[in-house]
Design an enzyme around this catalytic site. Structure first.
Site, PDB file in Angstrom:
ATOM      1  N   LYS A 133      47.436  40.991  52.284  1.00  0.00           N
ATOM      2  CA  LYS A 133      48.539  40.847  51.330  1.00  0.00           C
ATOM      3  C   LYS A 133      48.259  41.567  50.015  1.00  0.00           C
ATOM      4  O   LYS A 133      49.098  42.301  49.485  1.00  0.00           O
ATOM      5  CB  LYS A 133      48.790  39.355  51.048  1.00  0.00           C
ATOM      6  CG  LYS A 133      49.817  39.116  49.971  1.00  0.00           C
ATOM      7  CD  LYS A 133      49.679  37.774  49.264  1.00  0.00           C
ATOM      8  CE  LYS A 133      48.520  37.609  48.377  1.00  0.00           C
ATOM      9  NZ  LYS A 133      48.650  36.998  47.079  1.00  0.00           N
ATOM     10  N   ASN A 134      47.078  41.371  49.471  1.00  0.00           N
ATOM     11  CA  ASN A 134      46.811  41.923  48.137  1.00  0.00           C
ATOM     12  C   ASN A 134      46.713  43.446  48.147  1.00  0.00           C
ATOM     13  O   ASN A 134      46.964  44.092  47.133  1.00  0.00           O
ATOM     14  CB  ASN A 134      45.552  41.283  47.538  1.00  0.00           C
ATOM     15  CG  ASN A 134      45.814  39.831  47.131  1.00  0.00           C
ATOM     16  OD1 ASN A 134      46.963  39.405  47.050  1.00  0.00           O
ATOM     17  ND2 ASN A 134      44.752  39.075  46.907  1.00  0.00           N
ATOM     18  N   CYS A 159      49.876  32.722  40.805  1.00  0.00           N
ATOM     19  CA  CYS A 159      49.223  31.416  40.911  1.00  0.00           C
ATOM     20  C   CYS A 159      48.680  30.976  39.560  1.00  0.00           C
ATOM     21  O   CYS A 159      48.096  31.772  38.826  1.00  0.00           O
ATOM     22  CB  CYS A 159      48.086  31.489  41.934  1.00  0.00           C
ATOM     23  SG  CYS A 159      48.664  31.324  43.615  1.00  0.00           S
ATOM     24  N   ARG A 164      45.683  34.562  32.564  1.00  0.00           N
ATOM     25  CA  ARG A 164      45.551  35.830  33.285  1.00  0.00           C
ATOM     26  C   ARG A 164      46.060  36.966  32.403  1.00  0.00           C
ATOM     27  O   ARG A 164      47.170  37.465  32.568  1.00  0.00           O
ATOM     28  CB  ARG A 164      46.287  35.737  34.633  1.00  0.00           C
ATOM     29  CG  ARG A 164      45.682  34.637  35.515  1.00  0.00           C
ATOM     30  CD  ARG A 164      46.342  34.530  36.849  1.00  0.00           C
ATOM     31  NE  ARG A 164      45.950  35.563  37.770  1.00  0.00           N
ATOM     32  CZ  ARG A 164      46.383  35.649  39.025  1.00  0.00           C
ATOM     33  NH1 ARG A 164      47.219  34.751  39.475  1.00  0.00           N
ATOM     34  NH2 ARG A 164      45.991  36.623  39.809  1.00  0.00           N
ATOM     35  N   ARG A 169      53.156  32.009  50.525  1.00  0.00           N
ATOM     36  CA  ARG A 169      53.136  33.236  49.710  1.00  0.00           C
ATOM     37  C   ARG A 169      52.107  34.227  50.236  1.00  0.00           C
ATOM     38  O   ARG A 169      52.234  35.420  50.018  1.00  0.00           O
ATOM     39  CB  ARG A 169      52.763  32.885  48.266  1.00  0.00           C
ATOM     40  CG  ARG A 169      53.854  32.181  47.526  1.00  0.00           C
ATOM     41  CD  ARG A 169      53.399  31.857  46.137  1.00  0.00           C
ATOM     42  NE  ARG A 169      53.093  33.098  45.421  1.00  0.00           N
ATOM     43  CZ  ARG A 169      52.960  33.198  44.127  1.00  0.00           C
ATOM     44  NH1 ARG A 169      53.111  32.135  43.375  1.00  0.00           N
ATOM     45  NH2 ARG A 169      52.675  34.342  43.555  1.00  0.00           N
TER      46      ARG A 169
HETATM   47  C1  EPZ Z   1      43.581  39.876  42.042  1.00  0.00           C
HETATM   48  O1  EPZ Z   1      44.212  39.289  40.887  1.00  0.00           O
HETATM   49  C2  EPZ Z   1      44.121  39.110  43.222  1.00  0.00           C
HETATM   50  N1  EPZ Z   1      45.558  39.271  43.267  1.00  0.00           N
HETATM   51  C3  EPZ Z   1      43.735  37.645  43.133  1.00  0.00           C
HETATM   52  O2  EPZ Z   1      44.150  37.012  44.322  1.00  0.00           O
HETATM   53  C4  EPZ Z   1      42.219  37.539  43.004  1.00  0.00           C
HETATM   54  O3  EPZ Z   1      41.870  36.194  42.770  1.00  0.00           O
HETATM   55  C5  EPZ Z   1      41.698  38.398  41.852  1.00  0.00           C
HETATM   56  O4  EPZ Z   1      42.176  39.762  41.988  1.00  0.00           O
HETATM   57  C6  EPZ Z   1      40.169  38.452  41.781  1.00  0.00           C
HETATM   58  O5  EPZ Z   1      39.642  38.990  42.976  1.00  0.00           O
HETATM   59  C7  EPZ Z   1      46.090  40.390  43.789  1.00  0.00           C
HETATM   60  O6  EPZ Z   1      45.405  41.288  44.243  1.00  0.00           O
HETATM   61  C8  EPZ Z   1      47.576  40.461  43.794  1.00  0.00           C
HETATM   62  P1  EPZ Z   1      41.724  40.537  38.151  1.00  0.00           P
HETATM   63  P2  EPZ Z   1      44.160  40.042  39.499  1.00  0.00           P
HETATM   64  O7  EPZ Z   1      42.505  41.403  37.242  1.00  0.00           O
HETATM   65  O8  EPZ Z   1      44.245  41.509  39.737  1.00  0.00           O
HETATM   66  C9  EPZ Z   1      40.382  39.067  33.788  1.00  0.00           C
HETATM   67  C10 EPZ Z   1      45.218  35.416  45.669  1.00  0.00           C
HETATM   68  O9  EPZ Z   1      45.002  34.205  45.865  1.00  0.00           O
HETATM   69  N2  EPZ Z   1      41.349  40.065  33.262  1.00  0.00           N
HETATM   70  O10 EPZ Z   1      40.684  41.170  39.021  1.00  0.00           O
HETATM   71  O11 EPZ Z   1      45.158  39.406  38.611  1.00  0.00           O
HETATM   72  C11 EPZ Z   1      41.073  37.905  34.479  1.00  0.00           C
HETATM   73  O12 EPZ Z   1      41.482  36.918  33.557  1.00  0.00           O
HETATM   74  C12 EPZ Z   1      45.156  35.990  44.262  1.00  0.00           C
HETATM   75  O13 EPZ Z   1      45.527  36.209  46.573  1.00  0.00           O
HETATM   76  C13 EPZ Z   1      41.401  40.316  31.908  1.00  0.00           C
HETATM   77  O14 EPZ Z   1      40.673  39.717  31.107  1.00  0.00           O
HETATM   78  O15 EPZ Z   1      42.689  39.664  39.017  1.00  0.00           O
HETATM   79  C14 EPZ Z   1      39.994  37.421  35.419  1.00  0.00           C
HETATM   80  O16 EPZ Z   1      39.101  36.582  34.736  1.00  0.00           O
HETATM   81  C15 EPZ Z   1      44.952  34.914  43.219  1.00  0.00           C
HETATM   82  N3  EPZ Z   1      42.283  41.263  31.451  1.00  0.00           N
HETATM   83  C16 EPZ Z   1      39.266  38.699  35.802  1.00  0.00           C
HETATM   84  O17 EPZ Z   1      39.612  39.670  34.799  1.00  0.00           O
HETATM   85  C17 EPZ Z   1      43.100  41.958  32.297  1.00  0.00           C
HETATM   86  O18 EPZ Z   1      43.866  42.806  31.805  1.00  0.00           O
HETATM   87  C18 EPZ Z   1      39.624  39.268  37.164  1.00  0.00           C
HETATM   88  O19 EPZ Z   1      41.034  39.403  37.279  1.00  0.00           O
HETATM   89  C19 EPZ Z   1      43.033  41.694  33.660  1.00  0.00           C
HETATM   90  C20 EPZ Z   1      42.150  40.731  34.139  1.00  0.00           C
END
Ligand code: EPZ
Length: 431
Positions: free
Chosen positions: A22-23, A116, A121, A396
Site C-alpha cells: 500500500k505505501n 493515522c 506528523r 485502509r
Molecule cells: C510513512 O509515513 C508510512 N506511511 C507510515 O506508515 C510509516 O509508519 C512511516 O513512513 C515510518 O516508516 C506511508 O508510507 C504512506 P516519515 P511518513 O516521514 O512518510 C518525522 C502505515 O501504517 N518527520 O518517515 O509520514 C515524523 O514525525 C503508516 O502504513 C518530521 O519530523 O513517515 C516521524 O517521527 C503509518 N518532519 C519520522 O520523521 C517531516 O517533514 C518519520 O516519518 C516528516 C517526518
C-alpha cells in the site's frame, strides 16, 4: 458500523498470498500523473487509502481505470492542480500529489494531510525539500501551496530520515532542471519502489535504498507498466499472527530481505522461520520467550509492526521491553490489550510488558490501522470471543483481511454491529 468478531484459540495453518505494498502504491499512483502518457500499475492492493487517492486524481481530471489489481492512469487531461476534497484530508499520502504536481506543472495546492493518529506528523522536511528546489511554499486556508517558475536541482540534507519527505522531494526533483542530491534520505523499500517506477518512466534516479539519492532532472516522463512490490507490513502481520496463534503458515509473494527484522525477532523468541526465494514459513508451538525491541528506520524494526510485536509479547514468557522511537503516540492500543488481560505499562515511549499466560476475549476498538491488526491478532490468541470495532481503520491498509484470516482457519467474521442475527449465527457456528 462494522466490526470483526473473532473466536480465539485456533492455530492458523495453510498458505496466504501477500498483496502489493500500500505505501509504495500511494507514491507510485501520485507519480503516475506526472506523464501525459498512459501508465499501467499492477499488483495494486484494493484498500481504502488507495481508492481515495485514485478518486482524488480522477477528481482533478486524470483518467483512471481500475480492474482487479491493475490500474490504468492517464494524466494528460489534468485540469486543476488544487486537491482540496474533504476525503483527501483523511489520507496522509495525499501529500505526494504536491511533489508530483509541482514537478509537472510548477504549481500545486493540496489539503493538509491527516492519516493515522499516531503522534505529531510534521511536514517541515517536505517543505524544506520543495523550497531547496526553488519553490515558494505557504500554508493557507488548510492547503499547502507550492509554486515556482522553474524547479532547479539542489543539494538537500534532511534533518531526519523521512519516507514521505524523501519520496515527495524525489518526485518533484525528477522534472527539475539539473542535478539534485538528497542526503540522509530514507532507505525504506517503498522509497526504492517509487524510484524504480519513476526510472521506468524515464527518470534518472540513482542510489535509492541508500541514504544518498542522486537525481538528474529530465524534461519529461513517459508511459510505463510496472508491478508493485509485496507489502512487507502485511507479510509481517501474518508472520506474527502465525506465531501468536501457535500455527504453521506459508506466507507467499514476499521479499524475505524486507522481513529480516521480523524474522530475527521471531527466531529470538523461539518461533521457527524458514525462508524461501519468495515465501516465508512461520511456525510456533509452545509459549514464546521475551525480548527487547526498538523501532528504527529501515533496516531496523519497523514502527508499523510495533503493535503486532507488543501483542505477541503480551503472552510470551517473562518481561519484554518495546521502545517506539519514530512516532510518539503509538501505544494507544495498549489500553485495549489491557481489557483482554495483558499486563503492559507504558512509560513515555517505552512499553514494559509482563507476559501473561493467556488473554481473554473482550470488546475492543481499533485506534488506528496497524493497532487494529494487532487487536485482531490478540483476538486470535484470546479465550472466547473478541469484538474489534472501527474495522474501517484496518481496511485502509489490509486487502481482504478477514477473508485471508478465514482461509488460514481463523474463526473471524465481519458484521454490522447492529446485525444481531448475523452475530448470533456466527457465535452458534463456532461454538
Ligand atoms: C510513512 O509515513 C508510512 N506511511 C507510515 O506508515 C510509516 O509508519 C512511516 O513512513 C515510518 O516508516 C506511508 O508510507 C504512506 P516519515 P511518513 O516521514 O512518510 C518525522 C502505515 O501504517 N518527520 O518517515 O509520514 C515524523 O514525525 C503508516 O502504513 C518530521 O519530523 O513517515 C516521524 O517521527 C503509518 N518532519 C519520522 O520523521 C517531516 O517533514 C518519520 O516519518 C516528516 C517526518
Amino acid at each position: 458500523m462494522e466490526q470483526y468478531i473473532i473466536k480465539g484459540g485456533k492455530p492458523l495453518s495453510g498458505e496466504v498470498t501477500i498483496s502489493g505494498y500500500k505505501n509504495a502504491a500511494l507514491g507510485i499512483i501520485a507519480a503516475a500523473v506526472m506523464t501525459d502518457e498512459t501508465v499501467i500499475i499492477n499488483n495494486v492492493p484494493k484498500v481504502k487509502d488507495i481508492e481515495l487517492l485514485l478518486k482524488a486524481i480522477e477528481d482533478i481530471g486524470a483518467k483512471v481505470e481500475y480492474s482487479k489489481n491493475s490500474v490504468k492512469i492517464n494524466g494528460s487531461n489534468i485540469s486543476s492542480v488544487s486537491v482540496d476534497f474533504d476525503y483527501i484530508r483523511k489520507i496522509r499520502a495525499s501529500y505526494y500529489l504536491l511533489g508530483a504536481l509541482l514537478g509537472k506543472y510548477n504549481n500545486a495546492a493540496v489539503a493538509l494531510p491527516g492519516g493515522c493518529n499516531i503522534g505529531s506528523r510534521p511536514i517541515d522536511q517536505h517543505i524544506k525539500g520543495f523550497e531547496a528546489l526553488g519553490s515558494e511554499v505557504k500554508i493557507e486556508h488548510g492547503l499547502i501551496k507550492a509554486n515556482t517558475d522553474q524547479l532547479t536541482g539542489a543539494h538537500i540534507y534532511f534533518d531526519g530520515s523521512s519516507v514521505g519527505a524523501t519520496i515527495n522531494t524525489m518526485l518533484a526533483a525528477c522534472l527539475a532542471e539539473g542535478q539534485t542530491t538528497l542526503e540522509n534520505a530514507a532507505k525504506e523499500p517503498h522509497v526504492v519502489d517509487v524510484a524504480n517506477f519513476l526510472n521506468s518512466m524515464g527518470a534518472n534516479i540513482k542510489g535509492a535504498g541508500t541514504d544518498v539519492i542522486r537525481i538528474k532532472g529530465v524534461s519529461k516522463l513517459h508511459g510505463s507498466e510496472y508491478s508493485i512490490i509485496p507489502d512487507q507490513i502485511e507479510a509481517g502481520t501474518f508472520m506474527f499472527a502465525a506465531a501468536a496463534s501457535k500455527g504453521d503458515v506459508l506466507i507467499k509473494n514476499v521479499i524475505p530481505k524486507h522481513l529480516e527484522a521480523f524474522t530475527a525477532k521471531l527466531l529470538e523468541i523461539g518461533a521457527e522461520v524458514e525462508e524461501f526465494d519468495d515465501a516465508i514459513r512461520v511456525k510456533a508451538s509452545g509459549r514464546l520467550g521475551n525480548t527487547h525491541v526498538k523501532t528504527l528506520v529501515y533496516p531496523g524494526f519497523l514502527t508499523d509492526m510495533q503493535p503486532q510485536m507488543t501483542t505477541l509479547l503480551a503472552v510470551s514468557k517473562g518481561t519484554s521491553i518495546v521502545t517506539e522511537s519514530i512516532f510518539e503516540n503509538r501505544f494507544k492500543y495498549v489500553d485495549e490489550l489491557s481489557r483482554m488481560g495483558a499486563s503492559i505499562k507504558v512509560e513515555s515511549n517505552t512499553a514494559i510488558i509482563d507476559g501473561v499466560e493467556r488473554l481473554t476475549g473482550a470488546a475492543v476498538s481499533a485506534p488506528d490501522l496497524r493497532a487494529g491488526a494487532a487487536l485482531v491478532i490478540a483476538g486470535l490468541m484470546a479465550e472466547g470471543f473478541t469484538t474489534v470495532e472501527n474495522v474501517e481503520y484496518i481496511e485502509r491498509g489490509y486487502e481482504f483481511f478477514e477473508y485471508k484470516m478465514q482461509q488460514l482457519g481463523a474463526d473471524i467474521v465481519k458484521v454490522d454491529s447492529e446485525d444481531t442475527k448475523a452475530i448470533k449465527k456466527f457465535k452458534l457456528k463456532v461454538g
